[in-house]
Design an enzyme around this catalytic site. Structure first.
Site, mmCIF file in Angstrom:
data_model
loop_
_atom_site.group_PDB
_atom_site.id
_atom_site.type_symbol
_atom_site.label_atom_id
_atom_site.label_comp_id
_atom_site.label_asym_id
_atom_site.label_seq_id
_atom_site.Cartn_x
_atom_site.Cartn_y
_atom_site.Cartn_z
ATOM 1 N N GLU A 29 -89.728 -18.095 -8.557
ATOM 2 C CA GLU A 29 -88.409 -18.454 -8.067
ATOM 3 C C GLU A 29 -88.700 -19.261 -6.795
ATOM 4 O O GLU A 29 -89.036 -18.681 -5.762
ATOM 5 C CB GLU A 29 -87.570 -17.224 -7.751
ATOM 6 C CG GLU A 29 -86.174 -17.596 -7.301
ATOM 7 C CD GLU A 29 -85.328 -16.383 -6.915
ATOM 8 O OE1 GLU A 29 -84.118 -16.398 -7.192
ATOM 9 O OE2 GLU A 29 -85.884 -15.429 -6.335
ATOM 10 N N ASP A 36 -89.879 -13.018 -7.487
ATOM 11 C CA ASP A 36 -88.642 -13.163 -6.735
ATOM 12 C C ASP A 36 -88.938 -13.794 -5.377
ATOM 13 O O ASP A 36 -89.870 -13.377 -4.675
ATOM 14 C CB ASP A 36 -88.008 -11.778 -6.556
ATOM 15 C CG ASP A 36 -86.702 -11.811 -5.803
ATOM 16 O OD1 ASP A 36 -85.742 -12.399 -6.325
ATOM 17 O OD2 ASP A 36 -86.646 -11.252 -4.691
#
Length: 733
Positions: free
Chosen positions: A408, A372
């Site tokens: 990401e 993330d």
């Protein structure tokens, strides 16, 4: 009175009489590890890095909550450590760390606050976030300086405890699937939401690791044809205060507080360490079915938020050592939008992250990670740096460089958008793919230039430094945003249930409601929506790269237009398993299975190298060619002309690489026609040398896709392509 020799021979009885003692122990490994100490005495070694601390107390908790504090007096390279005889699995514990309270310089030590061990491998209890768990006086009248006033109330009754876990697992019987990247199909799911309503999973197992390991859950994954599940965060996480005050909870879990502990709320077997074994059994069951396990991990920030956030772990252990602080050290550098950012440049933080990653691979059996806001981890002191310590350590680590690594590739700081910039070991979520495919099918692309790149592996982003097409994780939807069904049902977000006045969530949905906002009884609108769902799924699963599906999209799952359901731990966020009872949803599921089977059987759809676009043989045929509606190859000018149609020819004769036995890889050739126009189109099929004939494989204009149409067409023939549809044809002789 017994002799000294007799006392040494019965250390357990001596422990019972005098209470716990602390022997020196060892500074490694960090955390709480059961081991055999001097003279064969069983116990647990505790080790905590707390740079700058003045003292550390180990706090042991009995079943009734009674706390016993044991000073750790041994200090080695800023690691406080000790061995406690007689302490074994199931023991609950925490730490109190003493030091200066000087928020102006970033020092926030407060021994009144019980702290979770960053290396705790199991956590018992939940964070409820009353005022007592804040290191500062939360209700101080002058809120602008509240974070500078130390709160002396004891937080121990209100916070979870770490749990000592036994090291007794043997993975010798486990067989990792080791699916090559080009062959991978990722299925993003939520451990709880996937089985919470599953009728085939026993009720007491629904929403748990054991529920996901149940044959009924795994059967869906196997029949669908995916090769990996990507689990939304399963590290122990906490709920934000603003959600608790509104009667909501953090459902997605992007608020980590324990990087070694599987989230206890997903355990069916208990939270005193049982969750660890349950998670491992889940991994084994998925591996046995040929499915890899990828974890979505949140190492960019923690649940402690900013200066007004709670003191749960790292903030009280060494705030300055763990977090990026601004020049005004009271404040946190926030590249994540969550109040704080871990300072990955610091050696102890980098060690925490890499130790955690290796633990999940070697001791918990997982096969990879999706990071993330990975750009936040790649920042050096300020800017994103692809030579940063984090990326360098991963690249040389003998364990981590062999697993699947997905970035990401952005964060919320300046210069944080880094799509296409990560080094060759990494794959990336490709939001260019998402946006282009959405725009094409809603009629918002002026031409087909960008679509051509996305269908063929995004070479404009990834054809450098030895990267391959599988560097692109192609997706149309993810957990964050509309579901696939909502993408064709809503043009505006409907997040009222989140309690933020519909202000949360993105406004940039690139969606089209097909003529009516929300659910409708209009049969024409509903038929168009189902066709658009077929178009989006077909485009995704025929594209070069690694496709990612979101759980439930294959059945038309809806969140009622909520594009930020992070706090919806209810039917909004859970998968509705009754959807296939509707004929249209059942057909959508059948189409997804068929597309994935087609992808599995045809290596031309799973290329390991980028297309060259150049003639490979004397007949002038190329491995990739583009056609317009007139059946001729597209010229340079055609790419810039307004168009809603693109023909894609994939040659199976010239696939780069060799199979495992060194043989050339050959396959069928295919022609795909993607037409986003509102009216049917007459498309002339390319004749020889491209093809003498074509066999119709798939047409999304048809409602029932359970079987191949198997209609033949001659090269040069005109084919009617339905409005807003995809046609796939196999090239014949």
């Amino acid at each position: 009175m017994s002799s000294a020799a007799e006392q040494e021979a019965v250390p357990e009885r001596a422990l019972e009489r005098s209470g716990p003692r602390v022997w020196p122990g060892a500074p490694t490994p960090l955390g709480a590890r059961c081991r055999v100490g001097p003279d064969g005495v069983a116990g647990t070694n505790f080790a905590l890095w707390a740079g700058g601390a003045e003292a550390v107390e180990l706090c042991l908790f009995d079943a009734d909550g009674t706390e016993r504090r044991l000073p750790l007096t041994e200090l080695t390279h800023e690691i406080w450590h000790g061995f406690v005889p007689g302490i074994g699995p199931g023991q609950r514990y925490g730490y109190r760390v003493h030091g200066r309270w000087d928020p102006w310089t970033g020092a926030r030590w407060n021994p009144a606050k019980l702290l979770l061990d960053p290396y705790a491998r199991a956590v018992d209890g939940e964070f409820s976030l009353p005022a007592e768990v804040y290191g500062h006086v939360r209700d101080w009248p002058q809120q602008h300086v509240a974070d500078t006033v130390r709160d002396e109330r004891d937080s121990a009754p209100f916070v979870p405890k770490g749990v000592v876990v036994q090291d007794d697992d043997d993975w010798s019987d486990d067989r990792r699937p080791k699916t090559p990247w080009p062959d991978s199909v990722i299925y993003e799911l939520h451990v709880k939401g996937f089985t919470r309503l599953h009728p085939g999973v026993p009720e007491h197992l629904r929403g748990t690791y054991a529920g996901l390991a149940h044959p009924a859950a795994i059967d869906h994954l196997v029949r669908l044809g995916v090769t990996a599940v990507e689990l939304l965060p399963v590290h122990q996480f906490a709920h934000e205060d603003h959600l608790l005050r509104r009667g909501l909870r953090n459902y997605w879990g992007y608020n980590s507080i324990g990087y070694f502990a599987p989230h206890a709320g997903y355990s069916a077997s208990g939270t005193a360490g049982q969750q660890v074994g349950e998670f491992k059994r889940m991994v084994r069951a998925l591996h046995a079915a040929g499915i890899e396990v990828i974890l979505d991990v949140v190492y960019n920030h923690t649940a402690e938020a900013g200066e007004l956030g709670p003191t749960l772990s790292l903030k009280g252990i060494d705030n300055r050592g763990y977090y990026r602080l601004q020049s005004d050290a009271r404040r946190y550098a926030d590249y994540t939008g969550c109040g704080n950012t871990l300072h990955v440049v610091q050696p102890q933080v980098l060690r925490l992250i890499t130790d955690s990653l290796r633990y999940w691979v070697t001791e918990m059996g997982v096969d990879g990670f999706r990071f993330d806001l990975a750009a936040a981890l790649a920042r050096s002191f300020h800017d994103v740096d692809m030579l940063s310590p984090f990326l360098a350590v991963i690249a040389q680590d003998p364990v981590l460089r062999r697993v699947k690594l997905i970035a990401e590739p952005w964060d919320v700081g300046n210069g944080g958008y880094q799509v296409g910039a990560f080094p060759p070991l990494w794959t990336e979520w490709n939001d260019h793919y998402r946006d282009t495919v959405r725009d094409f099918w809603r009629g918002a692309l002026p031409d087909v230039r960008d679509l051509g790149y996305r269908l063929s592996g995004s070479s404009d982003l990834y054809a450098w430094g030895g990267r391959r097409p599988y560097a692109s994780v192609n997706f149309v939807t993810a957990h964050d945003g509309f579901t696939l069904r909502d993408l064709v049902t809503y043009e505006r977000k409907h997040n009222e249930a989140n309690g933020e006045g519909n202000r949360d969530g993105t406004h940039d949905n690139r969606s089209w409601n097909c003529g009516a906002e929300g659910e409708t009884d209009d049969p024409e609108v509903n038929a168009l929506r189902l066709r658009q769902l077929r178009n989006l799924l077909t485009t995704l699963l025929l594209s070069t790269g690694v496709p990612m599906l979101v759980a439930g999209d294959e059945m038309g799952r809806t969140q009622g237009g909520n594009n930020n359901a992070y706090c919806q731990d209810n039917e909004i966020g859970w998968l509705d398993w009754s959807l296939p009872e509707d004929p249209g949803r059942a057909q959508l599921l059948a189409l997804t299975r068929r597309l994935l089977d087609l992808r599995h059987r045809h290596p031309v759809l799973r290329r390991r190298a980028f297309f060259s676009g150049r003639p490979q043989r004397a007949d002038g045929l190329r491995d990739l060619a583009w056609f317009g509606a007139d059946g001729t190859e597209m010229s340079e000018g055609d790419w810039y002309a307004p168009s809603a149609t693109l023909g894609l020819y994939l040659s199976g004769r010239d696939i780069p690489g060799r199979d495992d036995r060194g043989e050339r890889i050959t396959d069928d050739s295919f022609l795909a026609v993607l037409h986003a126009g509102a009216e049917p189109l007459e498309f002339r099929l390319p004749g020889p040398p491209w093809a003498a004939s074509y066999e119709l494989v798939l047409d999304t204009a048809r409602e029932d896709q359970s079987a191949a149409p198997a209609t033949r067409h001659a090269g040069g023939e005109t084919l009617t392509v339905g409005a807003r549809s995809v046609v796939l044809l196999r090239v014949g002789d």
